[in-house]
Each structure stands twice: as structure tokens, then as C-alpha cells.
Design a protein around this motif. Sequence first.
Motif, PDB file in Angstrom:
ATOM      1  N   VAL A  46     -17.149 -16.350  23.015  1.00 35.00           N
ATOM      2  CA  VAL A  46     -17.686 -15.670  21.839  1.00 35.00           C
ATOM      3  C   VAL A  46     -19.182 -15.923  21.794  1.00 35.00           C
ATOM      4  CG1 VAL A  46     -17.619 -15.507  19.322  1.00 35.00           C
ATOM      5  CG2 VAL A  46     -15.512 -15.955  20.590  1.00 35.00           C
ATOM      6  N   TYR A  51     -15.120 -20.332  23.668  1.00 41.37           N
ATOM      7  CA  TYR A  51     -14.370 -20.451  22.413  1.00 41.37           C
ATOM      8  C   TYR A  51     -13.066 -21.206  22.643  1.00 41.37           C
ATOM      9  CZ  TYR A  51     -11.873 -19.029  18.173  1.00 41.37           C
ATOM     10  OH  TYR A  51     -11.165 -19.014  17.000  1.00 41.37           O
ATOM     11  N   ILE A 113     -17.305 -10.622  22.137  1.00 41.17           N
ATOM     12  CA  ILE A 113     -16.143 -11.366  22.627  1.00 41.17           C
ATOM     13  C   ILE A 113     -15.822 -10.903  24.029  1.00 41.17           C
ATOM     14  CG2 ILE A 113     -13.675 -11.784  22.290  1.00 41.17           C
ATOM     15  CD1 ILE A 113     -14.209 -11.571  19.294  1.00 41.17           C
TER      16      ILE A 113
END
Length: 135
Positions: A46, A51, A113
Amino acid sequence: MLKLKRGDIGLIVLLFAVGFIWLGARHVLEQNRTYNPHELSAVITVDGELYRTIPLSGEEEEIEIKTALGHNILRKYNDGIQMVYADCPKKISMAMGFVSRPNETIVCVPNRIFVEIINDGTTELDEEEVDAYVR
């Protein structure tokens, strides 16, 4: 106006042919590649920062990602992962579908993302799982 000669057209055709052969060979080799599904993981990034890394084997799971840029939900199931919700305008990441093979990706550009399937190869195979040995 630029005029093409016979040699120019031949060179263009040759370059296209080489490109198509290379892409076709790459596609065939990728489809025939074998891997252990229990060694696959999804690496979720991310905004350029790691992440989470999730092994794709195991129980079904939903991963909710809320950031200042947006909200996304990933679903892990059947040894793969899929973007099931994205609040970005075009929802292209949802159209990328279910990914379950190494080097496949899901990208949500507005929310920054990036999900990539990797073969980490850390899982040891049990002797009972081996079908055959090839020499």
C-alpha cells in the motif's frame, strides 16, 4: 510524406513475427510451469510500503484495507486472491479477477494498492505428497 520501401516493410514484418513468437513461447512456458500451491503467497503493498504477506493456502479470509486514499477488500480463497470491493471510480482492480499463479498481479492505482503472487518456496514437500521423481 515518408515512403516505405520493400526492405522497410520486410523489416517491420520480421520484427512483428519475432515479437509474436517470443510472446507465444513465453505464454506456453508459463502455462506449463509447475509449482506447489502451498508455497504461494500474496504480497500486498500500500503506497509503496509492505502492508501484509499472506500465504494463499488455508482457510478463506477477507483482508480489509482502509487508508486515506480509499477502501478496498481482498478475499483469499481456493489458493488465490481477488479484489471484491474497491471504492475507486472505475473499479479496474475488481475486473482483474481471481489471481492464483506466480507473478500475477492486482493493481488499484487510485488507492495505491499492489498485490502480487509470489512463490516463496519455503514449504518443504512431504515424501507422501511426491508423485514421481524425474531424472
